[in-house]
Scaffold this active site. Structure first.
Site, PDB file in Angstrom:
ATOM      1  CB  ILE A  49      -0.920   0.017   1.239  1.00 48.77           C
ATOM      2  CG1 ILE A  49      -1.807  -1.223   1.249  1.00 48.77           C
ATOM      3  CG2 ILE A  49      -1.792   1.273   1.253  1.00 48.77           C
ATOM      4  CD1 ILE A  49      -2.459  -1.500   2.581  1.00 48.77           C
ATOM      5  CB  CYS A  50       1.476   3.893  -2.380  1.00 48.84           C
ATOM      6  SG  CYS A  50       2.399   5.421  -2.526  1.00 48.84           S
ATOM      7  CG  LEU A  51      -1.816   5.456   3.848  1.00 46.46           C
ATOM      8  CD1 LEU A  51      -2.674   6.486   3.143  1.00 46.46           C
ATOM      9  CD2 LEU A  51      -2.703   4.495   4.625  1.00 46.46           C
TER      10      LEU A  51
END
Lengths: 170, 166
Positions: B87-89
């Site tokens: 996840i790119c968070l």
């Protein structure tokens, strides 16, 4: 002061009204107008709908707005008659709040109360040296927790502002 | 062995049970508190609605000073989710704060499903469709929503995937 308590409306859930400091006038049992100074009160339960409306719109005084004779000052107006009265405050509940004058905040990093040792000191059974650190942003954490975190980034974990120690202690 | 990280994770678990956020759930695995399984339900009024998306969270002994590695196990089609489920968070990377807990992580990912950020895409196709062809984007998302119901057990999911027409 004894207040009249006869309206069935009073049994309904109270409206919670925040009053601004000032003076309100209330009719008592003998229909004398009494002035209540509410400078020192923050929260008052007001149950009469009409009165609530009036109290909200007031700027410190809850005098009847339509009658020309009503006093707009904070002096006691004892000669007002029933005819002049637009509303009557029939019930008057005071609500007082209190809390211990100590900090019982939780360290946002380890989720343990700041009054207690941090999780690491609890694990290591070192309860004496675990102190609290305050930043210039006024956020506080266990000093142990904070010194671990600032190795990663020198930011307050809560407000993300740059971390500068204001004081360390208990 | 009891470490700070493990104790903190027990607190996280307690908070998750005492004050469960809507639409997410999570629990440590039976024999390893450093490895958690979680489920995020697709938020209402999004194409992800009704999906049940499984994730894993892997914590290190440096938690909460370092974020866990969070990954979707269920197949995902989202501008900010890599093909491997990563996840790119920002809060799981450079904006991590040690004040976050499992509850905060899961609700943040849930809101990422709500509001993708197509400007830092992890899945270019999803990001492009999200920007330029919402209808196709929603169709692709609805496919993975349906697949999310199927992968209860790995064997079953493989079977079902094979049976599904392309």
């Amino acid at each position: 002061m004894s207040l009249i308590n006869e309206s069935p409306v009073l049994n309904e859930p109270s409206l919670y009204t925040k009053l601004v400091p000032g003076v309100i006038n209330v009719l008592d049992k003998d229909e004398n107008l009494n002035t209540i100074n509410i400078n020192n009160l923050n929260k008052v339960n007001s149950v009469n709908e009409g009165s609530t409306k009036e109290l909200k719109s007031s700027t410190g005084q809850a005098n009847c707005l339509d009658c020309p004779n009503s006093s707009k000052t904070s002096t006691v107006s004892s000669n007002s008659t029933k005819k002049d009265t637009v509303f009557t405050l029939k019930k008057w509940n005071l609500v007082a709040m209190w809390s211990w004058d100590v900090e019982c905040e939780v360290c946002a990093i380890c989720r343990t109360p700041l009054m207690d040792s941090c999780l690491k000191c609890q694990t290591d059974n070192k309860h004496e040296d675990c102190v609290v650190v305050w930043g210039e942003c006024n956020h506080s954490f266990h000093n142990c927790c904070m010194s671990q975190w600032i190795k990663s980034r020198n930011l307050c974990p809560l407000c993300q502002s740059e971390w500068h120690v204001q004081r360390i202690g208990r | 062995m009891t470490t700070t990280a493990r104790r903190r994770l027990m607190r996280d678990f307690k908070r998750l049970q005492d004050d469960p956020p809507v639409g997410v759930s999570g629990a440590p695995t039976d024999n390893n508190i450093m490895l958690w399984n979680a489920v995020i339900f697709g938020p209402h009024d999004t194409p992800f609605e009704d999906g049940t998306f499984k994730l894993t969270l892997v914590f290190t002994e440096e938690y909460p000073n370092k974020p866990p590695t969070v990954r979707f196990v269920s197949k995902m089609f989202h501008p900010n989710v890599y093909a491997d489920g990563g996840i790119c968070l920002d809060i799981l990377q450079n904006r991590w704060s040690p004040t976050y807990d499992v509850s905060a992580i899961l609700t943040s990912i849930q809101s990422l499903l709500h509001d993708p950020n197509p400007n830092s895409p992890a899945n270019n196709e999803a990001a492009q469709l999200f920007r330029e062809n919402k209808r196709e984007y929603e169709k692709r998302v609805q496919q993975i929503v349906q697949e999310s119901w199927l992968d209860d057990s790995d064997d079953e999911s493989e079977q079902n995937k094979n049976e599904e027409p392309k």
